[in-house]
Design a protein around this motif. Structure first.
Motif, PDB file in Angstrom:
ATOM      1  N   PRO A   1       0.818  -1.230   0.000  1.00 21.04           N
ATOM      2  CA  PRO A   1       0.000   0.000   0.000  1.00 21.04           C
ATOM      3  C   PRO A   1       0.839   1.262   0.000  1.00 21.04           C
ATOM      4  CG  PRO A   1      -0.007  -1.026   2.177  1.00 21.04           C
ATOM      5  CD  PRO A   1       0.650  -2.002   1.239  1.00 21.04           C
ATOM      6  N   GLN A   2       2.104   1.157   0.452  1.00 20.84           N
ATOM      7  CA  GLN A   2       2.959   2.353   0.473  1.00 20.84           C
ATOM      8  C   GLN A   2       3.278   2.841  -0.931  1.00 20.84           C
ATOM      9  OE1 GLN A   2       3.784  -0.779   1.149  1.00 20.84           O
ATOM     10  NE2 GLN A   2       6.005  -1.129   1.237  1.00 20.84           N
ATOM     11  N   TYR A   3       3.057   2.006  -1.946  1.00 20.53           N
ATOM     12  CA  TYR A   3       3.317   2.395  -3.331  1.00 20.53           C
ATOM     13  C   TYR A   3       2.016   2.622  -4.101  1.00 20.53           C
ATOM     14  CZ  TYR A   3       7.915   0.534  -2.085  1.00 20.53           C
ATOM     15  OH  TYR A   3       9.121   0.290  -1.459  1.00 20.53           O
ATOM     16  N   TYR A   4       0.953   2.970  -3.406  1.00 19.96           N
ATOM     17  CA  TYR A   4      -0.361   3.030  -4.048  1.00 19.96           C
ATOM     18  C   TYR A   4      -0.395   4.041  -5.183  1.00 19.96           C
ATOM     19  CZ  TYR A   4      -1.687   7.441  -1.715  1.00 19.96           C
ATOM     20  OH  TYR A   4      -1.757   8.754  -1.314  1.00 19.96           O
ATOM     21  N   ARG A   5       0.357   5.145  -5.074  1.00 18.70           N
ATOM     22  CA  ARG A   5       0.288   6.146  -6.143  1.00 18.70           C
ATOM     23  C   ARG A   5       0.878   5.613  -7.439  1.00 18.70           C
ATOM     24  NH1 ARG A   5       3.618   9.936  -4.584  1.00 18.70           N
ATOM     25  NH2 ARG A   5       4.120   9.087  -2.547  1.00 18.70           N
TER      26      ARG A   5
ATOM     27  N   ALA B   1      -9.234   4.961  -1.279  1.00 17.65           N
ATOM     28  CA  ALA B   1     -10.002   5.954  -0.522  1.00 17.65           C
ATOM     29  C   ALA B   1     -10.548   5.369   0.776  1.00 17.65           C
ATOM     30  CB  ALA B   1     -11.146   6.484  -1.386  1.00 17.65           C
ATOM     31  N   HIS B   2     -11.094   4.154   0.711  1.00 18.55           N
ATOM     32  CA  HIS B   2     -11.688   3.543   1.904  1.00 18.55           C
ATOM     33  C   HIS B   2     -10.634   3.179   2.945  1.00 18.55           C
ATOM     34  CE1 HIS B   2     -15.399   2.315  -0.664  1.00 18.55           C
ATOM     35  NE2 HIS B   2     -15.541   3.516  -0.133  1.00 18.55           N
ATOM     36  N   GLN B   3      -9.439   2.853   2.494  1.00 23.49           N
ATOM     37  CA  GLN B   3      -8.366   2.515   3.430  1.00 23.49           C
ATOM     38  C   GLN B   3      -7.728   3.754   4.052  1.00 23.49           C
ATOM     39  OE1 GLN B   3      -7.318  -0.680   4.404  1.00 23.49           O
ATOM     40  NE2 GLN B   3      -9.230  -1.240   3.365  1.00 23.49           N
ATOM     41  N   GLY B   4      -8.056   4.919   3.537  1.00 27.20           N
ATOM     42  CA  GLY B   4      -7.493   6.153   4.071  1.00 27.20           C
ATOM     43  C   GLY B   4      -6.009   6.303   3.815  1.00 27.20           C
ATOM     44  N   LEU B   5      -5.520   5.757   2.691  1.00 28.55           N
ATOM     45  CA  LEU B   5      -4.087   5.802   2.430  1.00 28.55           C
ATOM     46  C   LEU B   5      -3.581   7.224   2.248  1.00 28.55           C
ATOM     47  CD1 LEU B   5      -3.517   2.744   0.038  1.00 28.55           C
ATOM     48  CD2 LEU B   5      -3.429   2.855   2.533  1.00 28.55           C
ATOM     49  N   VAL B   6      -4.444   8.093   1.735  1.00 30.05           N
ATOM     50  CA  VAL B   6      -4.025   9.481   1.531  1.00 30.05           C
ATOM     51  C   VAL B   6      -3.747  10.156   2.874  1.00 30.05           C
ATOM     52  CG1 VAL B   6      -4.631  11.686   0.474  1.00 30.05           C
ATOM     53  CG2 VAL B   6      -5.397   9.549  -0.577  1.00 30.05           C
TER      54      VAL B   6
ATOM     55  N   ARG C   1      -5.057  13.185  -4.834  1.00 28.13           N
ATOM     56  CA  ARG C   1      -6.349  13.784  -5.182  1.00 28.13           C
ATOM     57  C   ARG C   1      -6.575  13.753  -6.683  1.00 28.13           C
ATOM     58  NH1 ARG C   1      -7.111  20.054  -3.849  1.00 28.13           N
ATOM     59  NH2 ARG C   1      -5.457  20.142  -5.432  1.00 28.13           N
ATOM     60  N   GLN C   2      -5.519  14.083  -7.443  1.00 29.93           N
ATOM     61  CA  GLN C   2      -5.636  14.097  -8.892  1.00 29.93           C
ATOM     62  C   GLN C   2      -5.874  12.687  -9.440  1.00 29.93           C
ATOM     63  OE1 GLN C   2      -3.035  13.043 -11.261  1.00 29.93           O
ATOM     64  NE2 GLN C   2      -3.985  13.918 -13.088  1.00 29.93           N
TER      65      GLN C   2
ATOM     66  N   ARG D   1     -11.305   8.818 -11.485  1.00 32.76           N
ATOM     67  CA  ARG D   1     -12.413   7.862 -11.450  1.00 32.76           C
ATOM     68  C   ARG D   1     -13.555   8.398 -10.599  1.00 32.76           C
ATOM     69  NH1 ARG D   1     -10.023   6.779 -15.184  1.00 32.76           N
ATOM     70  NH2 ARG D   1      -9.206   4.759 -15.901  1.00 32.76           N
ATOM     71  N   GLY D   2     -13.636   9.718 -10.519  1.00 32.42           N
ATOM     72  CA  GLY D   2     -14.783  10.344  -9.901  1.00 32.42           C
ATOM     73  C   GLY D   2     -14.833  10.287  -8.393  1.00 32.42           C
ATOM     74  N   ILE D   3     -13.696  10.060  -7.732  1.00 25.95           N
ATOM     75  CA  ILE D   3     -13.663   9.956  -6.279  1.00 25.95           C
ATOM     76  C   ILE D   3     -13.110  11.252  -5.711  1.00 25.95           C
ATOM     77  CG2 ILE D   3     -12.713   8.705  -4.304  1.00 25.95           C
ATOM     78  CD1 ILE D   3     -12.461   6.271  -6.180  1.00 25.95           C
ATOM     79  N   ALA D   4     -13.892  11.889  -4.868  1.00 30.11           N
ATOM     80  CA  ALA D   4     -13.467  13.140  -4.246  1.00 30.11           C
ATOM     81  C   ALA D   4     -12.918  12.856  -2.862  1.00 30.11           C
ATOM     82  CB  ALA D   4     -14.644  14.110  -4.157  1.00 30.11           C
ATOM     83  N   MET D   5     -11.750  13.377  -2.582  1.00 37.61           N
ATOM     84  CA  MET D   5     -11.170  13.259  -1.244  1.00 37.61           C
ATOM     85  C   MET D   5     -11.927  14.160  -0.290  1.00 37.61           C
ATOM     86  SD  MET D   5      -7.082  13.266  -2.080  1.00 37.61           S
ATOM     87  CE  MET D   5      -6.759  13.934  -0.459  1.00 37.61           C
ATOM     88  N   PRO D   6     -11.865  13.862   1.015  1.00 32.50           N
ATOM     89  CA  PRO D   6     -12.435  14.795   1.996  1.00 32.50           C
ATOM     90  C   PRO D   6     -11.868  16.196   1.785  1.00 32.50           C
ATOM     91  CG  PRO D   6     -11.806  12.748   3.058  1.00 32.50           C
ATOM     92  CD  PRO D   6     -11.309  12.663   1.649  1.00 32.50           C
ATOM     93  N   VAL D   7     -12.726  17.179   1.901  1.00 35.13           N
ATOM     94  CA  VAL D   7     -12.341  18.547   1.599  1.00 35.13           C
ATOM     95  C   VAL D   7     -11.203  18.997   2.522  1.00 35.13           C
ATOM     96  CG1 VAL D   7     -13.101  20.944   1.547  1.00 35.13           C
ATOM     97  CG2 VAL D   7     -14.625  19.127   0.745  1.00 35.13           C
TER      98      VAL D   7
END
Length: 414
Positions: free
Chosen positions: A112-116, A148-153, A166-167, A172-178
């Motif tokens: 998961p550390q390489y998710y980007r 997004a669900h794992q909160g990796l950001v 975020r980009q 794929r239409g997923i918005a991060m928490p503001v």
């Protein structure tokens, strides 16, 4: 026998030790190669980066392949959203990456550390073959939702990495928490032009990537003001002094994404440098080579002159030469940054000199120790932009912040 392929066909009388020196005038030449579709030229490159240069277990494999696909996606966009850039929908050109795409969910769960990197590869893969338009039913969309669900950001310490995440998710239409302060912090960093007049490659690359993310790689106005453009100019002047082609290409791309034409002298340097890359079809030895500089060269060329030939080499000869672990050598350069920095540390910090005397002393030093050509390069760089004089004041440390000694600081109260 190793086959050496030039990036562009060299002119008669070209010399082996050509340097991309400041002040060299050259006309822009787009990448060369046969054919009109992208799929043909792309396939041996994808094959090399996916199967031969590194192992998929190596994080640098992720980095290299993510950057290759990002380049192809930018080119597809520039030439016409796929219509004129070759049709990848048969997946033939990208087939070497299909095994990674198929196991990407397992890779992401374990790394998961390489998710980007992983998400970027899958997003670009889908967008290039056309399946990215299917919306939430693609593998990349599933991976993006999992991220997004794992909160990796939330594990990121860097605003820049949060902006990249975020980009990626937005594709794929997923918005991060503001995070209402994120863009403000990025712009505040980018507007502090003094940062970019002192050598700091990490900061300069962060600056260019802020522009890339806020502009979505040229798809929208990044909304950056003149101070950010000044920062890019200062960073570009440093890149010119250092003859850092990789960085200078990125800075010129970022300026163009801001709607600003880079100084002509800089792009003349880049146009000349573009002809100096040497590609050896089976010459990669496992060490870092000039692949990234080559990719941003092509990216810059595509922005200046969109073309249908994305990887700039004779694909038939590449395949005939083996085309396995492609090695890319960047052209040799001659940096002025180190000798100037050494002079500033030892002799150039005399505050009693006038600005004019200080400048003349710098030119005299370069002439004596590096030759007249080096001094001429610095003079031409000075004329490349009206921002140079202000840049030089900061770079030469003649504008100094106040640093109080420990004895002068107030005592903390008990």
């Amino acid at each position: 026998m190793t086959v050496i392929l030039p990036f562009t066909r060299p002119a008669a009388g070209d010399r082996k030790d050509r340097r991309a020196d400041i002040g060299t005038v050259s006309s822009h030449q787009p990448p060369t190669g046969p054919g009109s579709s992208v799929a043909g030229p792309v396939a041996p490159w994808v094959e090399s980066f996916a199967r031969h240069r590194r192992s998929p277990e190596d994080v640098y494999w992720l980095k290299e392949n993510a950057e290759l696909l990002s380049l192809l996606r930018v080119m597809q966009q520039r030439v016409g959203e796929g219509a004129g850039a070759g049709d990848f929908r048969d997946e033939a050109a990208l087939s070497s990456l299909r095994p990674f795409y198929d196991r990407a969910a397992r890779q992401l769960r374990f790394f998961p550390q390489y998710y980007r990197f992983i998400l970027s590869i899958c997003l670009d893969y889908e967008d290039l073959i056309g399946t990215g338009r299917l919306g939430p039913d693609t593998r990349a969309a599933e991976l993006a939702h999992w991220v997004a669900h794992q909160g990796l950001v939330e594990a990121e310490m860097s605003d820049l990495q949060r902006a990249e995440a975020r980009q990626l998710l937005a594709r794929r239409g997923i918005a991060m928490p503001v995070d209402p302060g994120l863009d403000d912090r990025l712009r505040r960093f980018a507007r502090r032009c003094q940062t970019f007049a002192i050598p700091n490659r990490k900061a300069a690359y962060e600056l260019t990537h802020i522009v890339f993310y806020l502009s979505d790689y040229g798809r929208r106005d990044p909304g950056l003001d003149g101070e950010v453009q000044r920062s890019l100019t200062y960073a570009g002047l440093l890149a010119c002094l250092d003859q850092d082609l990789d960085l200078l290409f990125e800075i010129c791309i970022a300026l163009r994404y801001c709607g600003v034409t880079p100084p002509p002298l800089w792009e003349q340097v880049l146009a000349r440098a573009a002809g100096g890359f040497v590609i050896t079809p089976d010459g990669f030895d496992g060490h870092m080579d000039g692949y990234h500089a080559y990719f941003v060269t092509l990216w810059w060329q595509q922005i200046c002159t969109p073309a249908e030939q994305p990887l700039g080499t004779d694909t038939g000869r590449l395949q005939a030469g083996g085309g396995r672990a492609i090695h890319i050598a960047a052209p040799p350069v001659h940096s002025l940054l180190r000798p100037l920095s050494l002079w500033l540390v030892e002799d150039g910090a005399d505050a009693q000199r006038s600005a004019a005397d200080h400048w003349r002393a710098a030119l005299t030093y370069l002439t004596e120790w590096q030759g007249q050509e080096a001094a001429d390069q610095l003079l031409k760089l000075k004329l490349s932009t009206p921002e140079f004089d202000d840049f030089w004041q900061i770079f030469s440390r003649r504008v100094r912040p106040c640093i109080r000694s420990a004895a002068s600081r107030p005592m903390a109260s008990a």
